[in-house]
Design an enzyme around this catalytic site. Structure first.
Site, mmCIF file in Angstrom:
data_model
loop_
_atom_site.group_PDB
_atom_site.id
_atom_site.type_symbol
_atom_site.label_atom_id
_atom_site.label_comp_id
_atom_site.label_asym_id
_atom_site.label_seq_id
_atom_site.Cartn_x
_atom_site.Cartn_y
_atom_site.Cartn_z
ATOM 1 N N ASN A 170 55.694 37.750 35.813
ATOM 2 C CA ASN A 170 54.557 37.785 35.162
ATOM 3 C C ASN A 170 53.944 39.374 34.984
ATOM 4 O OD1 ASN A 170 54.436 38.764 38.018
ATOM 5 N ND2 ASN A 170 52.651 37.344 38.665
ATOM 6 N N GLU A 265 57.578 41.369 47.904
ATOM 7 C CA GLU A 265 56.212 40.904 47.471
ATOM 8 C C GLU A 265 56.525 39.433 46.967
ATOM 9 O OE1 GLU A 265 54.123 42.552 43.979
ATOM 10 O OE2 GLU A 265 52.867 40.785 44.274
ATOM 11 N N CYS A 299 50.360 36.857 41.659
ATOM 12 C CA CYS A 299 50.445 36.420 43.051
ATOM 13 C C CYS A 299 48.954 36.678 43.805
ATOM 14 C CB CYS A 299 51.454 37.328 43.713
ATOM 15 S SG CYS A 299 51.198 39.035 43.526
HETATM 16 O O1 G3H Z 1 51.419 38.898 40.653
HETATM 17 C C1 G3H Z 1 51.513 39.906 41.592
HETATM 18 C C2 G3H Z 1 50.879 41.033 41.176
HETATM 19 O O2 G3H Z 1 51.491 41.998 42.044
HETATM 20 C C3 G3H Z 1 49.419 41.046 40.999
HETATM 21 O O3 G3H Z 1 48.903 42.286 40.495
HETATM 22 O O4 G3H Z 1 46.644 41.821 41.186
HETATM 23 O O5 G3H Z 1 47.462 43.633 39.342
HETATM 24 O O6 G3H Z 1 47.383 40.909 39.102
HETATM 25 P P1 G3H Z 1 47.517 42.344 40.123
#
Ligand code: G3H
Length: 497
Positions: A170, A265, A299
């Site tokens: 993603n 993570e 996430c």
């Molecule tokens: O999908 C996991 C990422 O660490 C979320 O990052 O809060 O910048 O979308 P974000």
């Protein structure tokens, strides 16, 4: 355009990309490739090399050798190269963003934002590294009972060695550089294993580092099938640290990895707790942003709304009105909702929706799917016996659970096996602080949707959401170890006449 101009070097024939090792772009001797399916067209968009275990072994050796020299390279020089890479990355944001659109169906504007954010992250990391890695500690022995002032202890931070970086689909660029830049500034070398969807974006990003002039072998990028090289990489004796972002594969990696630092993570089921006094327009706007941006494939997406019954009708109406305005379609058109990353992901989401339907959830919109494209869906009156109350859809489907007390909301949040982020909406800061303390998550946002950034903020999950803390400073520290040198004096002091 992707794979043209400066990037032509990384291409091997039409839409087939090479891997990167020893400062060169190479074809795998396996003669095999892995197809990358465009989530929108569901046709093969690109192909990448299916690297072999033998190639991984070579890359590990190269990374080990290059790291030794890199660790001796002055910190300011390391920073200089990172700044150069950041500038090249930002200059070439268009072709990289194009890959993101084609490989992971990220909306066009968000794809550009990801690349620019990544350039900024690399520059900030270079600056932060210069600040924090130039510092050490000085201790004297007589501060501990029974000791004379005969020992001077100097501490500094030294690199770990070879860092294995595994970013998710993603944010293949941003979550790759969030591992690469801290590792490099701290004096480590890198073996990058990109996700299959997102690999070509990663390869373009790596080429920007190549163009910046980093030493040969310091940065390597191997592509291929997880089944062939996944475990081989994560269990490789040459790896001194793993930084992984993704799903529960991370839990399996943690169990198999050796005695090395891990930064993981993983998933999240971020709860949004809404109290009676909340500004419901603000909440609705944040639920849309938090729950539906990049079609819920974050996430940190809002993954369950826990709203007090007394304001639930009103909130659901406001969110419904906003959902109706979301545009749905291809990422090239910069639609809000774009196809989810794969057919299996769409099928999984559909399974959660069907389960909620069978168990009596209220559908605020009709469920609609075409290929991998799923229309945004708000499910009201979800109950704890429904899978969607606990599982993360990683798609544009958001459950609302009505609660009768704050305690009920906190209980639901804490009963999850995840603990990434959560958010609270209330005008009462005292209550917000108490709830934040009670929520078992790595971060709590007050009056805003969960999010990782700004990228220098600490970012961490607990329970199945991860190990270790990220954010630029924490990542630099995590990718170093403390080294101490003790100067032993023969006597505590001169006897002065
Ligand atoms: O999908 C996991 C990422 O660490 C979320 O990052 O809060 O910048 O979308 P974000």
């Amino acid at each position: 355009m992707a794979g043209t101009g400066l990037f032509a070097e990384i291409l091997d024939g039409e839409h087939v990309y090479k891997y990167y090792a020893d400062g060169e772009w190479k074809k795998s001797t396996s003669g095999k490739t892995v197809a990358i399916i465009n989530p929108t067209t569901r046709k093969t968009q690109y192909k990448v090399q299916a690297c072999s275990q033998e190639e991984v072994n070579k890359v590990m050796d190269l990374a080990k050798t290059a790291q030794k020299l890199w660790a001796k390279t002055p910190l300011w020089k390391r920073a200089e190269l990172l700044h150069k890479a950041a500038a090249i990355l930002k200059e070439h944001k268009a072709p990289i963003a194009e890959c993101l659109v084609k490989e992971i169906a990220k909306p066009a504007k968000d794809s550009v934002t990801e690349v620019v954010r990544s350039g900024d992250l690399v520059s900030y990391t270079a600056e932060e590294g210069v600040r924090i890695l130039g510092e050490g500690k000085f201790l004297v022995s007589d501060s501990f009972p029974g000791n004379e002032r005969t020992k001077y202890c100097l501490t500094s931070k030294i690199p770990l060695g070879v860092v294995l970086a595994i970013p998710p689909f993603n944010y293949p660029v941003n979550l790759a550089v969030s591992k690469i830049a801290p590792a490099l500034i701290a004096g480590n070398s890198i073996v990058l294993k990109p996700p299959t969807q997102g690999a070509v974006s990663c390869l373009h990003m790596v080429h920007c580092f190549h163009l910046a002039g980093f030493p040969k072998g310091l940065i390597n990028c191997v592509t291929g099938k997880g089944s062939e090289i996944g475990d081989f990489l994560t269990m490789h004796p040459g790896v001194n640290c793993i930084s992984f972002t993704g799903g529960d594969t991370g839990i399996a990696i943690s169990k198999k990895a050796g005695m090395i630092p891990l930064q993981m993570e993983l998933g999240g089921k971020d709860a949004c707790i809404v109290l009676e006094d909340a500004d419901l327009d603000l909440v609705a706007a944040n639920i849309i942003k938090g729950g539906f941006s990049y079609s819920g494939q974050r996430c940190t997406a809002v993954k369950v709304v826990l709203v007090m019954e007394s304001v639930a009708d009103s909130l659901v109406e406001k969110v419904k009105a906003k959902v109706a305005k979301l545009t749905v379609g291809p990422p090239e058109d910069d639609c809000d909702i774009t196809p989810v990353v794969s057919e299996s992901s769409a099928n999984y989401i559909e399974g959660l929706v069907k389960d909620a339907k069978e168990k009596g959830a209220t559908f605020c919109q009709e469920y609609k799917r075409e290929g991998n494209l799923i229309w945004p869906l708000l499910l009201d009156n979800v109950r704890p016996d429904m899978r969607i109350a606990w599982e993360e859809p990683f798609g544009p489907v958001l459950p609302v659970l009505r609660i009768n007390s704050v305690e009920e909301g906190i209980h639901h949040c804490n009963a999850s096996n995840f603990g990434l982020q959560g958010c609270i909406f209330t005008k009462d800061i005292n209550k917000a602080m108490l709830i934040s303390d009670a929520m078992e998550t790595g971060t709590v946002q007050i009056n805003s949707a969960p999010a990782r950034g700004p990228d220098h903020f600490p970012f961490q999950g607990i329970k199945d959401s991860g190990i270790g803390s990220q954010g630029i400073t924490n990542s630099i520290n995590m990718m170093t170890k403390v080294k101490t040198t003790v100067i032993n004096l023969p006597t505590p002091s001169y006897t002065m006449g």
